[in-house]
Design an enzyme around this catalytic site. Structure first.
Site, PDB file in Angstrom:
ATOM      1  N   CYS B  50       0.826  -1.217   0.000  1.00  0.00           N
ATOM      2  CA  CYS B  50       0.000   0.000   0.000  1.00  0.00           C
ATOM      3  C   CYS B  50       0.854   1.258   0.000  1.00  0.00           C
ATOM      4  CB  CYS B  50      -0.995  -0.001   1.152  1.00  0.00           C
ATOM      5  SG  CYS B  50      -0.258  -0.424   2.724  1.00  0.00           S
ATOM      6  N   SER B 109      10.819   2.948   4.947  1.00  0.00           N
ATOM      7  CA  SER B 109       9.394   2.827   5.255  1.00  0.00           C
ATOM      8  C   SER B 109       8.826   4.120   5.827  1.00  0.00           C
ATOM      9  CB  SER B 109       9.173   1.726   6.291  1.00  0.00           C
ATOM     10  OG  SER B 109       9.696   0.524   5.809  1.00  0.00           O
ATOM     11  N   GLU B 114       9.502  -0.569  10.832  1.00  0.00           N
ATOM     12  CA  GLU B 114       8.339  -1.471  10.916  1.00  0.00           C
ATOM     13  C   GLU B 114       8.670  -2.762  10.169  1.00  0.00           C
ATOM     14  OE1 GLU B 114       6.135  -2.394   8.410  1.00  0.00           O
ATOM     15  OE2 GLU B 114       6.943  -1.214   6.750  1.00  0.00           O
ATOM     16  N   PRO B 115       8.278  -3.891  10.719  1.00  0.00           N
ATOM     17  CA  PRO B 115       8.803  -5.150  10.209  1.00  0.00           C
ATOM     18  C   PRO B 115       8.070  -5.776   9.008  1.00  0.00           C
ATOM     19  CG  PRO B 115       7.549  -5.532  12.203  1.00  0.00           C
ATOM     20  CD  PRO B 115       7.452  -4.065  11.910  1.00  0.00           C
ATOM     21  N   GLN B 116       6.861  -5.295   8.693  1.00  0.00           N
ATOM     22  CA  GLN B 116       6.079  -5.974   7.658  1.00  0.00           C
ATOM     23  C   GLN B 116       6.769  -5.994   6.292  1.00  0.00           C
ATOM     24  OE1 GLN B 116       4.824  -3.904   9.874  1.00  0.00           O
ATOM     25  NE2 GLN B 116       2.625  -4.149  10.166  1.00  0.00           N
ATOM     26  N   GLY B 189     -15.989   3.391  25.839  1.00  0.00           N
ATOM     27  CA  GLY B 189     -16.125   4.183  24.622  1.00  0.00           C
ATOM     28  C   GLY B 189     -15.323   3.537  23.515  1.00  0.00           C
ATOM     29  N   ALA B 190     -15.375   4.110  22.328  1.00  0.00           N
ATOM     30  CA  ALA B 190     -14.640   3.509  21.220  1.00  0.00           C
ATOM     31  C   ALA B 190     -14.009   4.608  20.398  1.00  0.00           C
ATOM     32  CB  ALA B 190     -15.573   2.676  20.360  1.00  0.00           C
ATOM     33  N   GLU B 192     -10.559   4.927  17.280  1.00  0.00           N
ATOM     34  CA  GLU B 192      -9.627   4.123  16.502  1.00  0.00           C
ATOM     35  C   GLU B 192      -8.432   3.676  17.349  1.00  0.00           C
ATOM     36  OE1 GLU B 192      -7.026   4.389  12.456  1.00  0.00           O
ATOM     37  OE2 GLU B 192      -8.203   6.131  13.066  1.00  0.00           O
ATOM     38  N   MET B 193      -7.856   4.653  18.082  1.00  0.00           N
ATOM     39  CA  MET B 193      -6.664   4.343  18.870  1.00  0.00           C
ATOM     40  C   MET B 193      -6.971   3.347  19.988  1.00  0.00           C
ATOM     41  SD  MET B 193      -4.128   7.481  19.504  1.00  0.00           S
ATOM     42  CE  MET B 193      -5.152   8.910  19.255  1.00  0.00           C
TER      43      MET B 193
END
Lengths: 273, 426
Positions: B50, B109, B114-116, B189-190, B192-193
């Site tokens: 991506c 990156s 980051e390992p991906q 609560g909700a 993204e983080m």
């Protein structure tokens, strides 16, 4: 120089270098800690063990009959517990906090006269060996709990104040420190209890009375009550973490006072006559 | 053979462009096979993630290769070349090798370290292998890139510390609780983080999850996702006494948890430590709660502070990693140099000449005094025999393309030639 003196000096020197290495490790900014202090301590421990064996052979009994021998044996017991914990749990920086205690005990041992004395007839009993080994192992567990308690207080300070530097990274987690502190007290407490029981039995066989309100006996009782309180508060109202850490430091300070103060300032049957 | 990288990434192209030229799923296989048939591109690997689309190629002639690849991307995706020119970068030779190493080691990156990316690169290589689109050069370069990435990982601390808020929270939880497998968390609560943090906690093996939300439907949705239990919003404080980690992110404009409440909860749970993460802005948890024993409260700014230090540290470690990349470029170049036939041919000639000379000398000594003319004739005879014998292998070596490395190896072995070559065979 006598062989046992040479061995003692070698052990003391290695403990000193290990202590320095341990302290340097605290201030070294790196996130991973080296185990140099551990290996130095282990080397010193070999000489130390040899010293104790030599004195045992020369004296014919466990070498704890004067202040030099007693403090030396005390620090030897601390090291045994230290190695066990270091190898079992691999706690970061453990040596940085335990080796100073070990070194200070050994250093004080080096100040006292070192002659090997015959055991006075009143002390000759097989309760003697059991009593001193239990007592010193118990005290050693409390010494470890004190070191771990200091580590806990430091780490707790870091987490609370959000200062998460290299030292935070190297110190173990709060949970592990608190658990081990608790384990050490649950180890030290029964050892101390049995040491007191054997002491009482031995006192009866030596002097014909179980309890003589000797200063050492009184201070041992005080120590015993403090650790009983630590365990009690922990189990009932949850005095864990910071409070437990502070109490284990206070407890050890009292042990040290009882050990030196009672022997040097106050007088009693535990003064090595 | 020249190595070439043509591609674009998050730094040179916006998402709108990247998605147009991405080689997803079956497209990738199709693409590598089309490139395989090209006259100019001898070897190819296509990496499509991506954040980047890159074509690694082995070409005979650089400029033709670049144009060929550009045409290919433009044709394949039906994108005008002018649009590509704005975003594409081209690395040749040594710079191409550097680029591939940097990508593999996650130095290029978006989140450095980051390992991906290494896994994605390996997948790209697998696809190339299955379709047989690579040869000796890219195979070697790929293996080398993986080993460079591993070296960077072990010799620097580039991937060590958390650089996202949610991950920093989990790292912190481990420093408080050590092992999370017997602990529980509650999501209040909700956001993204908060969800991300919960996911990290689950990945770290946390035992139980609880979810509460003003709208119960949303809570149920999240609980389903995390295999957690729903707690009614009105009585979440009663549940807190068996919760170790609280992640709070509601839209409430005021505190929803006060010091007195937590004080009471701590008594009920016998002072077992509690870690409270308040990701909400404005804050939802009374900051004074941090003064209570065994309670550790972190808000968004605290966590942000941690990851900023970590990011700075990564930047420092990245410098060390660049040094490793530099070293390894040298070793790859040595390998390619060892592929040229010249040193082997020279060694072969020298060896033959040495034998000829020493044998000649011995024979001349045995034969005693001879005329100058005879000596010269004998010399000429030996030279021409040697040359005739050596000519076919040297010619074959020079001409070989496909299995040059192998052939060089065989000749060196057969004639016991010592070629200076300190290139490691990884």
């Amino acid at each position: 120089m006598e062989i046992n003196v040479l061995l003692f000096e070698l052990a003391l020197t290695f403990y000193f270098i290990a202590t320095i290495a341990g302290i340097v490790e605290i201030f070294r900014g790196k996130k991973t800690s080296s185990r140099l202090a551990f290996y130095l301590a282990a080397t010193g421990f070999l000489f130390h063990t040899a010293n104790i064996i030599v004195r045992y052979i020369q004296g014919g009994h466990i070498p704890v009959t004067n202040m030099h021998e007693a403090t030396s044996f005390f620090s030897w017991c601390v090291l045994i517990l230290f190695f066990f914990h270091e190898l079992r749990y691999k706690l970061g920086l453990l040596s940085s906090f335990i080796m100073p205690i070990v070194f200070l005990l050994m250093f004080s041992a080096s100040i006292f006269p070192r002659e090997i004395k015959a055991l006075s007839p009143v002390l000759q009993s097989y309760w003697f060996g059991i009593h001193v080994i239990l007592a010193f192992l118990g005290d050693a567990a409390f010494a470890m709990a004190c070191g771990i308690g200091i580590m806990y207080l430091l780490q707790e300070r870091f987490v609370k104040s959000k200062h998460l530097g290299g030292l935070f990274q190297k110190l173990p987690s709060l949970q592990v420190l608190d658990d081990i502190n608790y384990h050490l007290i649950t180890l030290g407490f029964p050892l101390l209890t049995f040491a007191m029981i054997t002491g009482v039995i031995w006192a009866n066989s030596a002097w014909g009375t179980y309890w003589r309100w000797d200063p050492k006996e009184v201070w041992s009782l005080i120590t015993w009550l403090i650790y009983a309180l630590v365990l009690h508060l922990r189990l009932t109202v949850g005095w864990r973490g910071k409070k437990a850490a502070i109490l284990s430091i206070v407890g050890f300070v009292i042990i040290i006072f009882a050990f030196y103060g009672v022997t040097l300032i106050l007088k009693g049957s535990h003064v090595f006559m | 053979m020249e190595i070439l990288v043509v591609g674009l990434n998050h730094k040179t192209a916006p998402i709108e462009v990247r998605e147009k030229v991405a080689f997803n799923g079956p497209k990738l296989e199709e693409a590598v096979n089309i490139l395989k048939t090209s006259d100019v591109v001898k070897e190819n690997i296509i990496l499509s993630t991506c954040n980047r689309v890159e074509i690694y190629a082995g070409v005979n002639e650089i400029n033709a290769g670049v144009e060929g690849i550009k045409d290919f991307i433009s044709d394949f995706h039906k994108v005008p070349k002018a649009l590509l020119d704005k975003s594409l970068y081209i690395h040749k030779g040594q710079e191409a090798i550097r680029h591939m190493y940097r990508v593999a080691a996650s130095l290029d990156s978006m989140v450095v370290g980051e390992p991906q990316i290494l896994g994605q690169l390996k997948d790209a290589y697998d696809a190339a292998l299955q379709n047989k689109t690579t040869g000796m050069y890219l195979n070697k370069l790929m293996r080398k890139s993986v080993s460079v990435a591993k070296r960077v990982r072990t010799e620097t601390k580039i991937a060590e510390s958390a650089v996202s808020i949610s991950f920093a929270a989990v790292e912190l939880a481990k420093k408080i609780f050590d092992d999370l497998s017997s602990k529980s968390f509650m999501l209040i609560g909700a956001g993204e983080m908060a969800e991300l943090a919960a996911r990290h906690l689950i990945n770290s093996g946390i035992k139980d999850g609880y979810v509460t939300n003003r709208t119960t439907a949303r809570a149920e949705e999240l609980a389903h996702e995390f295999r957690g239990k729903v707690v009614l919003f009105d009585n979440f404080t009663q549940e807190l006494r068996h919760i170790d980690i609280v992640i709070c992110s509601t839209g409430a404009p005021h505190y929803i948890l006060m010091k007195e409440q937590v004080h009471r909860i701590m008594k009920e749970r016998k002072q077992k430590p509690m870690f409270i993460i308040d990701i909400s802005v404005p804050r939802n948890i009374d900051p004074e709660i941090n003064d209570l024993d065994n309670v550790y409260l972190y808000d968004v700014d605290n966590l942000q502070g941690i990851i900023e230090t970590n990011i700075q540290e990564r930047a420092k470690e990245a410098e060390k990693a660049e040094q490793i990349v530099d070293d390894e470029i040298g070793s790859f170049l040595k390998w390619t140099a060892s592929l040229t036939a010249t040193p082997t041919i020279v060694a072969l000639r020298n060896k033959a000449e040495e034998i000829r000379k020493s044998e000649l000398e011995k024979t001349l000594m045995k034969m005693g005094p001879l005329e100058e003319k005879t000596i010269r004739a004998i010399e000429q005879l030996t030279s021409s025999i040697v040359n005739k014998l050596i000519h076919p292998p040297t010619a074959a070596l020079k001409a070989e393309e496909e299995d040059k490395e192998q052939m060089l190896g065989i000749i060196q072995k057969l004639y016991n030639l010592q070629i200076e070559d300190d290139n490691d065979k990884t």
